[in-house]
Design a protein around this motif. Structure first.
Motif, short mmCIF file in Angstrom:
data_model
loop_
_atom_site.label_atom_id
_atom_site.label_comp_id
_atom_site.label_asym_id
_atom_site.label_seq_id
_atom_site.Cartn_x
_atom_site.Cartn_y
_atom_site.Cartn_z
N GLN A 73 0.78 -1.24 0.00
CA GLN A 73 0.00 0.00 0.00
C GLN A 73 0.81 1.29 0.00
O GLN A 73 0.24 2.38 0.06
CB GLN A 73 -0.98 -0.03 1.18
N ALA A 74 2.13 1.19 -0.11
CA ALA A 74 2.94 2.43 -0.15
C ALA A 74 2.58 3.28 -1.36
O ALA A 74 2.54 4.51 -1.28
CB ALA A 74 4.43 2.08 -0.16
N GLY A 75 2.31 2.64 -2.50
CA GLY A 75 1.98 3.37 -3.71
C GLY A 75 0.71 4.20 -3.60
O GLY A 75 0.56 5.21 -4.30
N LEU A 76 -0.19 3.80 -2.72
CA LEU A 76 -1.42 4.58 -2.52
C LEU A 76 -1.10 5.97 -1.99
O LEU A 76 -1.79 6.94 -2.30
CB LEU A 76 -2.34 3.85 -1.54
N LYS A 77 -0.02 6.06 -1.20
CA LYS A 77 0.37 7.36 -0.66
C LYS A 77 0.98 8.26 -1.73
O LYS A 77 0.86 9.49 -1.65
CB LYS A 77 1.36 7.15 0.49
N VAL A 78 1.59 7.66 -2.73
CA VAL A 78 2.07 8.45 -3.87
C VAL A 78 0.89 8.99 -4.66
O VAL A 78 0.87 10.16 -5.07
CB VAL A 78 2.99 7.61 -4.79
#
Length: 246
Positions: A73-78
């Motif tokens: 889910q790190a990409g969701l923050k991008v």
């Protein structure tokens, strides 16, 4: 069918990029338009949406996918950052927060049918992994999420597509369609270039299908198991810098 859900206008500011050690002026959009489009529905009925941000005259279509595996889910923050950052005038930015909202909600790699979407695309697809987190699905493109993404990419072929994963930490060079793009992303994200060959098990991947069937280039960026605020900001700016320059 693609349906426009909402539209807003924001004012964008000029941004600058550093490419290959040289300062490069990135065109600034005077008025960035934003629309949200529904492109399909997940297994459990959640909407699959694309957020389109652009200024009139944008020439480079850049697609960014926050996650395909629900427990990455790190990409969701991008994506959240890209929703508000100024967009270069030559970039049409297309943001898919998650192509696997059911898995994201459940914090599982797979979708609600227990299928690994990144093994379900009809390019070198192989039936495999039943009962595991890397299950290919019963047939190529068996999942509604897979079919929705394929239809969208075919209708609006991106010049550059970036897909976020975890936790292998790097920019993927495996069967890259453009090493120039890979090197630029590695430089701007401060991530290493790595070949994520999956020991021969990378069948039915989205980037593999994309690069075989669409004129543009798709690249995987892998965060580590976690991503710092500095890293998230660095990657966010890299998407805009590289998308505009290449």
């Amino acid at each position: 069918m693609l349906r426009v859900r909402s539209a807003t206008l924001t004012v964008a500011m000029a941004v600058a990029a550093l490419v290959g050690g040289m300062a490069v002026a990135v065109p600034a959009a005077a008025a960035t338009r934003t629309v949200t489009i529904r492109i399909g529905t997940s297994v459990q009925g959640r909407p699959l949406v694309v957020i389109h941000r652009w200024a009139p005259g944008a020439t480079k279509r850049v697609l960014v996918i926050g996650n395909m595996h629900g427990d990455e889910q790190a990409g969701l923050k991008v994506i959240e950052r890209l929703k508000t950052r100024p967009v270069p005038a030559n970039v049409g930015l297309w943001l898919i927060p998650s192509i696997n909202p059911d898995g994201t909600r459940a914090n599982t790699r797979t979708n609600a049918h227990h299928v690994d979407l990144n093994r379900n695309f009809p390019n070198s697809w192989v039936y495999s992994g039943r009962g595991t987190s890397k299950y290919s699905g019963p047939s190529a493109a068996s999942e509604p999420e897979t079919r929705a993404l394929m239809a969208f990419v075919k209708k609006y072929p991106p010049r550059t597509t970036i897909v976020f994963h975890q936790p292998l930490y790097g920019v993927d060079s495996y069967r890259a369609k453009s090493m120039t793009l890979v090197r630029a992303l590695a430089r701007e994200t401060a991530l290493p270039i790595k070949s994520f060959a999956c020991s021969g098990t990378c069948h039915g991947t989205f980037t593999g299908w994309h690069n075989a069937n669409v004129s543009g280039r798709a690249v995987t960026i892998e965060f580590g198991r976690t991503a710092s605020t500095w890293r998230l900001d660095k990657v966010t700016q890299a998407v805009l810098t590289v998308g505009s320059a290449y």
